[in-house]
Write a protein that holds these residues in place. Sequence first.
Motif, PDB file in Angstrom:
ATOM      1  N   GLN A  65      10.270   5.264   5.290  1.00 27.24           N
ATOM      2  CA  GLN A  65       9.820   3.931   5.702  1.00 27.24           C
ATOM      3  C   GLN A  65       8.670   3.445   4.826  1.00 27.24           C
ATOM      4  O   GLN A  65       8.621   2.274   4.450  1.00 27.24           O
ATOM      5  CB  GLN A  65       9.389   3.945   7.182  1.00 27.24           C
ATOM      6  CG  GLN A  65      10.540   4.023   8.141  1.00 27.24           C
ATOM      7  CD  GLN A  65      11.463   2.831   8.020  1.00 27.24           C
ATOM      8  OE1 GLN A  65      11.032   1.687   7.887  1.00 27.24           O
ATOM      9  NE2 GLN A  65      12.754   3.091   8.052  1.00 27.24           N
ATOM     10  N   ALA A  66       7.758   4.356   4.480  1.00 36.96           N
ATOM     11  CA  ALA A  66       6.644   3.983   3.607  1.00 36.96           C
ATOM     12  C   ALA A  66       7.160   3.557   2.238  1.00 36.96           C
ATOM     13  O   ALA A  66       6.689   2.566   1.666  1.00 36.96           O
ATOM     14  CB  ALA A  66       5.668   5.151   3.470  1.00 36.96           C
ATOM     15  N   LYS A  67       8.134   4.276   1.704  1.00 35.42           N
ATOM     16  CA  LYS A  67       8.706   3.922   0.400  1.00 35.42           C
ATOM     17  C   LYS A  67       9.439   2.586   0.474  1.00 35.42           C
ATOM     18  O   LYS A  67       9.398   1.794  -0.466  1.00 35.42           O
ATOM     19  CB  LYS A  67       9.656   5.023  -0.098  1.00 35.42           C
ATOM     20  CG  LYS A  67       8.942   6.291  -0.465  1.00 35.42           C
ATOM     21  CD  LYS A  67       7.985   6.057  -1.621  1.00 35.42           C
ATOM     22  CE  LYS A  67       7.235   7.307  -1.984  1.00 35.42           C
ATOM     23  NZ  LYS A  67       6.153   7.063  -2.929  1.00 35.42           N
ATOM     24  N   LEU A  68      10.106   2.319   1.582  1.00 33.80           N
ATOM     25  CA  LEU A  68      10.788   1.028   1.753  1.00 33.80           C
ATOM     26  C   LEU A  68       9.784  -0.126   1.747  1.00 33.80           C
ATOM     27  O   LEU A  68      10.039  -1.167   1.136  1.00 33.80           O
ATOM     28  CB  LEU A  68      11.577   1.004   3.062  1.00 33.80           C
ATOM     29  CG  LEU A  68      12.961   1.589   3.034  1.00 33.80           C
ATOM     30  CD1 LEU A  68      13.610   1.455   4.419  1.00 33.80           C
ATOM     31  CD2 LEU A  68      13.840   0.951   1.988  1.00 33.80           C
ATOM     32  N   ARG A  69       8.657   0.070   2.415  1.00 36.35           N
ATOM     33  CA  ARG A  69       7.625  -0.982   2.421  1.00 36.35           C
ATOM     34  C   ARG A  69       7.106  -1.220   1.009  1.00 36.35           C
ATOM     35  O   ARG A  69       6.920  -2.364   0.597  1.00 36.35           O
ATOM     36  CB  ARG A  69       6.491  -0.611   3.378  1.00 36.35           C
ATOM     37  CG  ARG A  69       6.864  -0.799   4.850  1.00 36.35           C
ATOM     38  CD  ARG A  69       5.661  -0.643   5.762  1.00 36.35           C
ATOM     39  NE  ARG A  69       5.119   0.705   5.756  1.00 36.35           N
ATOM     40  CZ  ARG A  69       5.563   1.714   6.501  1.00 36.35           C
ATOM     41  NH1 ARG A  69       6.571   1.530   7.324  1.00 36.35           N
ATOM     42  NH2 ARG A  69       4.986   2.904   6.434  1.00 36.35           N
ATOM     43  N   GLU A  70       6.889  -0.141   0.248  1.00 36.41           N
ATOM     44  CA  GLU A  70       6.448  -0.279  -1.135  1.00 36.41           C
ATOM     45  C   GLU A  70       7.484  -1.030  -1.965  1.00 36.41           C
ATOM     46  O   GLU A  70       7.137  -1.875  -2.788  1.00 36.41           O
ATOM     47  CB  GLU A  70       6.203   1.104  -1.755  1.00 36.41           C
ATOM     48  CG  GLU A  70       4.992   1.821  -1.233  1.00 36.41           C
ATOM     49  CD  GLU A  70       4.871   3.232  -1.794  1.00 36.41           C
ATOM     50  OE1 GLU A  70       5.483   3.540  -2.841  1.00 36.41           O
ATOM     51  OE2 GLU A  70       4.162   4.046  -1.168  1.00 36.41           O
ATOM     52  N   LEU A  71       8.746  -0.718  -1.743  1.00 38.67           N
ATOM     53  CA  LEU A  71       9.827  -1.378  -2.468  1.00 38.67           C
ATOM     54  C   LEU A  71       9.872  -2.871  -2.143  1.00 38.67           C
ATOM     55  O   LEU A  71      10.025  -3.696  -3.036  1.00 38.67           O
ATOM     56  CB  LEU A  71      11.170  -0.721  -2.139  1.00 38.67           C
ATOM     57  CG  LEU A  71      12.399  -1.330  -2.795  1.00 38.67           C
ATOM     58  CD1 LEU A  71      12.313  -1.210  -4.312  1.00 38.67           C
ATOM     59  CD2 LEU A  71      13.654  -0.662  -2.275  1.00 38.67           C
ATOM     60  N   LYS A  72       9.722  -3.215  -0.874  1.00 37.19           N
ATOM     61  CA  LYS A  72       9.730  -4.630  -0.476  1.00 37.19           C
ATOM     62  C   LYS A  72       8.606  -5.395  -1.166  1.00 37.19           C
ATOM     63  O   LYS A  72       8.802  -6.511  -1.640  1.00 37.19           O
ATOM     64  CB  LYS A  72       9.601  -4.766   1.043  1.00 37.19           C
ATOM     65  CG  LYS A  72      10.837  -4.389   1.798  1.00 37.19           C
ATOM     66  CD  LYS A  72      10.609  -4.511   3.292  1.00 37.19           C
ATOM     67  CE  LYS A  72      11.801  -4.005   4.073  1.00 37.19           C
ATOM     68  NZ  LYS A  72      11.572  -4.075   5.528  1.00 37.19           N
ATOM     69  N   VAL A  73       7.429  -4.793  -1.222  1.00 31.46           N
ATOM     70  CA  VAL A  73       6.297  -5.448  -1.882  1.00 31.46           C
ATOM     71  C   VAL A  73       6.589  -5.611  -3.366  1.00 31.46           C
ATOM     72  O   VAL A  73       6.342  -6.676  -3.942  1.00 31.46           O
ATOM     73  CB  VAL A  73       5.000  -4.636  -1.648  1.00 31.46           C
ATOM     74  CG1 VAL A  73       3.879  -5.126  -2.547  1.00 31.46           C
ATOM     75  CG2 VAL A  73       4.588  -4.716  -0.190  1.00 31.46           C
ATOM     76  N   ALA A  74       7.131  -4.562  -3.992  1.00 35.34           N
ATOM     77  CA  ALA A  74       7.430  -4.624  -5.428  1.00 35.34           C
ATOM     78  C   ALA A  74       8.483  -5.684  -5.725  1.00 35.34           C
ATOM     79  O   ALA A  74       8.353  -6.444  -6.689  1.00 35.34           O
ATOM     80  CB  ALA A  74       7.889  -3.258  -5.931  1.00 35.34           C
ATOM     81  N   VAL A  75       9.510  -5.753  -4.903  1.00 38.89           N
ATOM     82  CA  VAL A  75      10.572  -6.750  -5.103  1.00 38.89           C
ATOM     83  C   VAL A  75      10.018  -8.157  -4.915  1.00 38.89           C
ATOM     84  O   VAL A  75      10.294  -9.057  -5.709  1.00 38.89           O
ATOM     85  CB  VAL A  75      11.760  -6.478  -4.149  1.00 38.89           C
ATOM     86  CG1 VAL A  75      12.720  -7.655  -4.108  1.00 38.89           C
ATOM     87  CG2 VAL A  75      12.491  -5.211  -4.565  1.00 38.89           C
ATOM     88  N   ALA A  76       9.213  -8.350  -3.878  1.00 39.70           N
ATOM     89  CA  ALA A  76       8.632  -9.670  -3.642  1.00 39.70           C
ATOM     90  C   ALA A  76       7.724 -10.066  -4.800  1.00 39.70           C
ATOM     91  O   ALA A  76       7.741 -11.212  -5.249  1.00 39.70           O
ATOM     92  CB  ALA A  76       7.852  -9.684  -2.325  1.00 39.70           C
ATOM     93  N   GLN A  77       6.933  -9.113  -5.283  1.00 37.94           N
ATOM     94  CA  GLN A  77       6.027  -9.398  -6.399  1.00 37.94           C
ATOM     95  C   GLN A  77       6.812  -9.758  -7.653  1.00 37.94           C
ATOM     96  O   GLN A  77       6.488 -10.708  -8.349  1.00 37.94           O
ATOM     97  CB  GLN A  77       5.118  -8.198  -6.673  1.00 37.94           C
ATOM     98  CG  GLN A  77       4.098  -8.440  -7.752  1.00 37.94           C
ATOM     99  CD  GLN A  77       3.067  -9.491  -7.385  1.00 37.94           C
ATOM    100  OE1 GLN A  77       2.690  -9.645  -6.229  1.00 37.94           O
ATOM    101  NE2 GLN A  77       2.613 -10.231  -8.360  1.00 37.94           N
ATOM    102  N   GLU A  78       7.872  -8.985  -7.931  1.00 36.42           N
ATOM    103  CA  GLU A  78       8.679  -9.263  -9.126  1.00 36.42           C
ATOM    104  C   GLU A  78       9.360 -10.618  -9.018  1.00 36.42           C
ATOM    105  O   GLU A  78       9.392 -11.382  -9.981  1.00 36.42           O
ATOM    106  CB  GLU A  78       9.728  -8.165  -9.320  1.00 36.42           C
ATOM    107  CG  GLU A  78      10.542  -8.341 -10.574  1.00 36.42           C
ATOM    108  CD  GLU A  78      11.525  -7.209 -10.796  1.00 36.42           C
ATOM    109  OE1 GLU A  78      12.591  -7.487 -11.357  1.00 36.42           O
ATOM    110  OE2 GLU A  78      11.236  -6.071 -10.416  1.00 36.42           O
ATOM    111  N   ALA A  79       9.881 -10.941  -7.839  1.00 38.06           N
ATOM    112  CA  ALA A  79      10.529 -12.238  -7.648  1.00 38.06           C
ATOM    113  C   ALA A  79       9.522 -13.372  -7.800  1.00 38.06           C
ATOM    114  O   ALA A  79       9.826 -14.400  -8.405  1.00 38.06           O
ATOM    115  CB  ALA A  79      11.191 -12.296  -6.268  1.00 38.06           C
TER     116      ALA A  79
END
Length: 165
Positions: A65-79
């Motif tokens: 779950q922690a890695k998923l939250r990190e991924l969501k932030v990274a994807v949002a930042q990249e977008a």
Amino acid sequence: MAPDLAHVQKQTFQVLEHLLNDDSEVGFRSGDIETDGPDDEFDAASIAEKLRKVADALNEDANFQAKLRELKVAVAQEALEKTLHSGVDTLVQSHVGQKAEVAPELQLIKATMALGLYLKQTCPGLRQQLQTTIGTFLNQRVGPWIQEQGGWERVAAASQQNTSL
């Protein structure tokens, strides 16, 4: 004998259809699937159900779950970065941005600010990310030019003298 690649790819999409859609949306369940390949025991619904159980178990894991939250932030930042970069470039290159009397760097700053304010209004939850993204973008693209002009105070004064984008 192993199935050919085209057959495996077709099966992959069948499994994903069952995994990602509600059962009522798929329109068929185990046993209703025609298999035209060498493996008559292929059951997309059954395989999807097994994969769903694996995914459900992973979803209960705190580290996952922690890695998923990190991924969501990274994807949002990249977008956000891609949107800002392409949006600013489009605005600057548009007919409105082709004013010869306005320095290209000033056009870039004005377009960035206009797009930034628009994104702030439409995506208020991204305010902190937007601030970081715009700051990084401006520092990379026009930071040296701002320094050459004597800092933000002089750039702001110049932008007020020439308000057209």
